[in-house]
Each structure stands twice: as C-alpha cells, then as structure tokens.
Scaffold this active site. Structure first.
Site, PDB file in Angstrom:
ATOM      1  NE  ARG A  60      -4.143  -1.562   0.041  1.00 44.13           N
ATOM      2  CZ  ARG A  60      -5.049  -1.542  -0.924  1.00 44.13           C
ATOM      3  NH1 ARG A  60      -4.802  -0.911  -2.066  1.00 44.13           N
ATOM      4  NH2 ARG A  60      -6.193  -2.174  -0.769  1.00 44.13           N
ATOM      5  N   PRO A 112     -15.515  10.242   5.982  1.00 42.06           N
ATOM      6  CG  PRO A 112     -17.283  10.096   7.498  1.00 42.06           C
ATOM      7  CD  PRO A 112     -16.006   9.416   7.097  1.00 42.06           C
ATOM      8  CD  GLU A 136      -0.376 -15.959 -12.149  1.00 43.90           C
ATOM      9  OE1 GLU A 136      -0.403 -15.353 -13.223  1.00 43.90           O
ATOM     10  OE2 GLU A 136      -0.317 -17.190 -12.060  1.00 43.90           O
TER      11      GLU A 136
END
Lengths: 174, 174
Positions: A60, A112, A136
């Site tokens: 990430r 939010p 993959e």
C-alpha cells in the site's frame, strides 16, 4: 442541521480520485467551502470456510508500510456497478475463491470528513475454488488465518475496512 | 513485495488534503504511478461513563447524507501533534467532557489504497464535565447512547472509524 450545495468546481482529476471544492449553505445561512475527494466506492469481503478466514497482504504505497493485511477488497469498476458483483470478482481474483452464500453485512464511509468513498462489506461462506490467476496481477499474497487466531489478527490490523469486517464477524458471526 | 518511491509531484494542494502522484519501483523491477491523498491524520474517541457512550451527529458534506452519527473525532492540528492531545481537545470541544483515564486502543489507515490518513482510536473513561462551548462552533449535536443500545447503533453506523471503535469496545470492553 441540513445544508445544500450551491457551487462545485473540480480542481484535480485523476485515475482513481477526483478532487472538488464545493460551496455549501447551511440552514442558518452561513456558507463554507469543503474539499471533497471523489471515489467510485469499494467492497470488502469476510470469506471463511468455518476454519480459516482468507485475507491478503499487499503493498500500500500511500501509507509507507511494506504491506498491510486486509480483507479481499476492491473498487467498484464504474459508478453504479452492483457492489455484490464487485465482491464476487475481487474474491475470485485475489484469493481464488467463489462462494455459494453471500450476505451484505453493512456499508460505511471510510473517511466522510473529506472523501465520499463508501465501502460495502460482505460475508462469503460455502466457499469453493475459483479463479486460477488469483494474486498474480496485483502483487498479492494470500494469507489464511485460523478463526482461533482472529483476536490476534484484529489487534495487529492496520486497515479500517478489515478491522470493521473482522470485528463485525467476531461480534455477530454468520 | 517491497517497493521504493522514485519520484513524487504535488498535483493539488488544499487546506485539508494535498494530492501527490508518486512513482514507485517494485522489487521485481516494474514501475507504477499512484495517486496519493495526503492527510495530517486523525483521532477518534470511545468515551463512556459506564451507562452511556457520548457520540456526535454532524453534517458531512462529502457524503450527501444529512448527518452521520460518529465518535468524537478530529484531525491532528499539525504534522507531529501528539494524537492524545488531539483526542483530549476534541472530546472537550465536541461533547464537553474530560477524562481521567485514557487508553490507546489501536491505529488504522482509513483508506490505504489512495490516502495516507491514519486514525488513532482512544478509550476515555472516568469522565467529567469540561469545555463549556462544546458543539457550538462545529454544528455538532451531542448524542448520548445507552450501552444497552450499542448493537443497534453499530447496525446503523455509517462511519468507518465509529464502526471500528464501537465494535472494538463491544469485543474487548475497557
């Protein structure tokens, strides 16, 4: 306290996120500008076979951690895509599973205060193998977690949708 | 799968969010661009007196709902602000309470696919009245929820940090 949008301008348009600056008028007559990140919406799936929950570990880049342990999840392909269809696709692509039983658990906004991203949370059970190419393409590692280790995974979880999903499952089960 | 950032450019700079497009190189040699929304980070507080949890209802313009029921919460004032200090300030400002006992429960990323926002979750107990101006400035309504109604509030919750916080409290208590 209600409000109405009285103006909107797009200040940046990207592949995933678009940023608008909108002007709102509140019912007391005051006006304010808000920065809003548009997002197409997402799904996340709690998938288990009675013994194991199927999670994924993936890089990430935004958060500068090597990888986060998460529920199988993904963005809606286009505005208006049925979230359940997205959930089925992501479960197959990311962990190579299909499910005979699907249940929507809840939906929530991830942040939010500045973003409109809504995440739809599903429970998938009665699993079977599907999706040979799982993992993959998305640099994804499949991580099977024993239900007995659920509390440990929750304690270590760093992803909001995954935390909400695992805690929901811990609270209410199937 | 590790990766390194090899380039970064800011494409939009706002008051709350800044958007970068960063280029990453993965350990297999491939490169990819990612849109990243920068956010200073946030806190959210599960505050209860043994009978009631103190929540707030406030307009959330990005999500087009009249108001969301949420934990008292707020952004870190500047990068590097101590999240506990933010938590104490927000609890006083939003619900007019101080707490003699604070405990950090966990931290999580609200949407790590495109934003770097990290939210720090606290438990506040042994409450006392503080902050006379609570709610005035932020169009915030204080909502006291009986602990006996916790499951109902969780079922209706539409905010990720609040859902995670209430479910965490339901699972592990004080």
């Amino acid at each position: 306290m209600s409000f109405e949008r009285i103006a909107s301008r797009t200040v940046w348009e990207g592949k995933i996120a678009t940023v608008r600056v909108d002007r709102f008028r509140f019912e007391d007559g005051e006006e304010a500008e808000r920065e809003i990140v548009e997002h197409p919406g997402a799904v996340a799936v709690v998938a288990h076979d009675g013994e194991r929950i199927f999670l994924v570990r993936q890089p990430r880049e935004p958060v500068n951690e090597p990888a986060l342990l998460e529920l199988p999840a993904g963005k809606l392909d286009e505005e208006g895509e049925d979230p359940l269809a997205t959930a089925k696709r992501e479960l197959a692509e990311e962990v190579g599973k299909g499910a005979r039983t699907w249940r929507r658990l809840t939906s929530f906004y991830t942040s939010p205060g500045f973003a409109d991203e809504e995440c739809h949370l599903y429970l998938a059970t009665d699993l079977y193998d599907e999706g040979a190419d799982a993992g993959e393409e998305e640099r994804i590692e499949i991580v099977e977690v024993a239900l007995a280790d659920l509390d440990q995974v929750i304690q270590e979880c760093r992803d909001a949708k995954t935390l909400a999903g695992l805690l929901w499952f811990r609270a209410y089960g199937d």
